[in-house]
Design a protein around this motif. Structure first.
Motif, PDB file in Angstrom:
ATOM      1  N   TRP A 159       0.472  -0.961   0.306  1.00 34.07           N
ATOM      2  CA  TRP A 159      -0.127   0.016   0.164  1.00 34.07           C
ATOM      3  C   TRP A 159       0.996   1.365  -0.030  1.00 34.07           C
ATOM      4  CZ3 TRP A 159      -3.618   1.833   4.644  1.00 34.07           C
ATOM      5  CH2 TRP A 159      -4.577   3.112   4.079  1.00 34.07           C
ATOM      6  N   GLN A 160       1.998   1.324   1.287  1.00 33.83           N
ATOM      7  CA  GLN A 160       2.355   2.642   1.453  1.00 33.83           C
ATOM      8  C   GLN A 160       3.131   2.303  -0.493  1.00 33.83           C
ATOM      9  OE1 GLN A 160       2.179   3.912   3.743  1.00 33.83           O
ATOM     10  NE2 GLN A 160       0.750   1.999   4.175  1.00 33.83           N
ATOM     11  N   ILE A 161       4.134   1.329  -1.044  1.00 28.84           N
ATOM     12  CA  ILE A 161       4.715   1.586  -2.308  1.00 28.84           C
ATOM     13  C   ILE A 161       3.451   1.967  -3.276  1.00 28.84           C
ATOM     14  CG2 ILE A 161       5.943   0.146  -4.095  1.00 28.84           C
ATOM     15  CD1 ILE A 161       6.543  -1.397  -2.412  1.00 28.84           C
ATOM     16  N   VAL A 162       2.472   2.081  -3.402  1.00 30.53           N
ATOM     17  CA  VAL A 162       1.578   1.637  -4.378  1.00 30.53           C
ATOM     18  C   VAL A 162       1.098   3.777  -4.098  1.00 30.53           C
ATOM     19  CG1 VAL A 162      -0.689   2.001  -5.556  1.00 30.53           C
ATOM     20  CG2 VAL A 162       0.471  -0.363  -4.884  1.00 30.53           C
ATOM     21  N   TYR A 219       4.296   5.975  -5.381  1.00 31.20           N
ATOM     22  CA  TYR A 219       4.157   5.766  -7.419  1.00 31.20           C
ATOM     23  C   TYR A 219       2.759   6.306  -7.473  1.00 31.20           C
ATOM     24  CZ  TYR A 219       3.176   3.748 -12.265  1.00 31.20           C
ATOM     25  OH  TYR A 219       3.018   3.519 -13.411  1.00 31.20           O
ATOM     26  N   ALA A 220       1.529   6.432  -6.905  1.00 32.64           N
ATOM     27  CA  ALA A 220       0.769   7.685  -7.182  1.00 32.64           C
ATOM     28  C   ALA A 220       0.906   9.116  -6.749  1.00 32.64           C
ATOM     29  CB  ALA A 220      -0.796   6.735  -6.817  1.00 32.64           C
ATOM     30  N   GLU A 221       1.658   9.033  -6.229  1.00 28.68           N
ATOM     31  CA  GLU A 221       2.279  10.254  -5.930  1.00 28.68           C
ATOM     32  C   GLU A 221       3.216  11.593  -6.836  1.00 28.68           C
ATOM     33  OE1 GLU A 221       3.082  10.179  -2.268  1.00 28.68           O
ATOM     34  OE2 GLU A 221       1.372   9.914  -1.285  1.00 28.68           O
ATOM     35  N   LYS A 222       3.967  10.009  -7.202  1.00 28.80           N
ATOM     36  CA  LYS A 222       5.103  10.722  -8.515  1.00 28.80           C
ATOM     37  C   LYS A 222       4.594  10.803  -9.720  1.00 28.80           C
ATOM     38  CE  LYS A 222       8.511  10.533  -5.211  1.00 28.80           C
ATOM     39  NZ  LYS A 222       9.277   9.597  -5.039  1.00 28.80           N
ATOM     40  N   SER A 248       8.765   4.451  -7.481  1.00 30.39           N
ATOM     41  CA  SER A 248       7.213   5.192  -6.541  1.00 30.39           C
ATOM     42  C   SER A 248       8.755   5.894  -5.735  1.00 30.39           C
ATOM     43  CB  SER A 248       6.729   4.183  -5.926  1.00 30.39           C
ATOM     44  OG  SER A 248       8.067   3.096  -4.648  1.00 30.39           O
ATOM     45  N   GLY A 249       9.829   5.298  -5.670  1.00 24.93           N
ATOM     46  CA  GLY A 249      10.834   6.058  -4.506  1.00 24.93           C
ATOM     47  C   GLY A 249      10.937   5.706  -3.519  1.00 24.93           C
TER      48      GLY A 249
END
Length: 338
Positions: free
Chosen positions: A301-304, A307-310, A332-333
């Motif tokens: 969840w944190q990765i996705v 990724y969405a924010e970037k 996602s960084g």
């Protein structure tokens, strides 16, 4: 000097407001109209006037169409055959003593579904917003003797109310269901379960690469989608964690990630090994007793999210359609702070 400070504070406050309003999951759905009224198949099925006879069977079949066939032939597993035979088998189901008791409990617990319908309306409005070309499913309730909690088709989300009778319902223990699952058999979990079922019908886990990274990203997408469908819903309901477990996961995020990296688990393809990090359970093996199950889904969840924010130009369906988990991780960084 005071004027300058006040100006700076005003600018900072304005920036914060803009930042808050840029949350891609906080969308305006006020003008979207959906029908979230639950059709009570469970009540119609157990109508005491002629329940289970052929005219009753014919009336139900006409009223509920394809859902009636779905219920009889899949949910309660009555074989296909002549209407008289199916009606007879349905009558046996309705008049079984334990099924009748389950119906009594369900009818008592769900004499009103207004709160559930209001939450389902939020879900369906957001579904329509993000997926305008998809049909908005109707809601049908049923009882299945604990066979299915939620079932979906292109046009229907079916809710098995007997799977949401409350954690103290005696039948759950008698069925041998693990005790840690009981807390999710409450009415608060109807909508999260419905959201999850829709996602799983649209994004098939069977198509996901059999490695930990891809699997936890899939679970992360599920939670990201769930938040998009019910932005105001408490994260404990979305994750199935208690408040304490959720806080522990947040505080331990860097340690969880380090565990995966140090043990070279991300690209591990041994399902018997990685499944314990993505499957539900009372805890996650290899972590302290405070740790909840499915820690991999929390990390995914944190990765996705990152990724969405970037990639803020991507729509929700575009984010979920990206199947390259390594690309999602890299873009996602993701690197949790200690």
């Amino acid at each position: 000097m005071k004027i300058i400070v006040n100006k700076l504070l005003f600018i900072l406050f304005s920036v914060l407001i803009v930042a808050c309003n840029n949350n891609p999951l906080q969308v305006d759905v006020s003008d979207i109209e959906v029908d979230a009224k639950a059709r009570r198949f469970d009540q119609d099925l157990f109508n005491t006037t002629g329940s289970g006879n052929l005219p009753h069977f014919t009336t139900l079949k006409k009223k509920y169409g394809s859902f009636f066939d779905l219920f009889t032939h899949r949910i309660i597993d009555i074989p296909e055959g002549p209407d008289t035979m199916v009606a007879h088998r349905l009558s046996l189901f309705i008049n079984d003593a334990e099924i009748s008791d389950i119906h009594r409990l369900t009818d008592s617990a769900y004499s009103s579904m207004t709160d559930v319908e209001q939450e389902m309306e939020i879900f369906l409005k957001h579904l329509s917003y993000h997926y305008p070309d998809k049909p908005v499913p109707g809601i049908v309730t049923y009882i299945s003797a604990f066979n299915y909690a939620v079932i979906t088709t292109d046009s229907v989300i079916g809710i098995g109310l007997d799977m949401f009778l409350g954690e103290n319902t005696q039948y759950y223990a008698r069925l041998g269901i693990p005790k840690y699952m009981f807390s999710k058999f409450r009415r608060e979990y109807i909508v999260p379960s419905a959201v999850k079922a829709w996602f799983q019908s649209e994004y098939d886990v069977a198509a996901v690469k059999k490695e930990l990274l891809s699997q936890l990203v899939y679970q992360g997408k599920l939670l990201y989608f769930s938040k998009a469908m019910s932005p105001e819903m408490n994260d404990t309901l979305l994750t199935g964690y208690t408040n304490e477990q959720l806080e522990w996961s947040k505080k331990s995020e860097s340690d969880i990630w380090a565990f995966f990296i140090e043990n070279k688990l991300l690209f591990n393809t041994d399902a018997s090994l990685y499944a314990k990090f993505i499957n539900d359970g009372p805890a996650t093996s290899g972590f302290p007793k405070e740790a909840p199950g499915k820690l991999g889904s929390f990390i995914g969840w944190q990765i996705v999210q990152q990724y969405a924010e970037k990639n803020s130009e991507l729509s929700l369906p575009e984010i979920l359609a990206e199947n390259d988990a390594q690309k999602i991780l890299e873009q996602s960084g993701y690197k949790p702070k200690k």
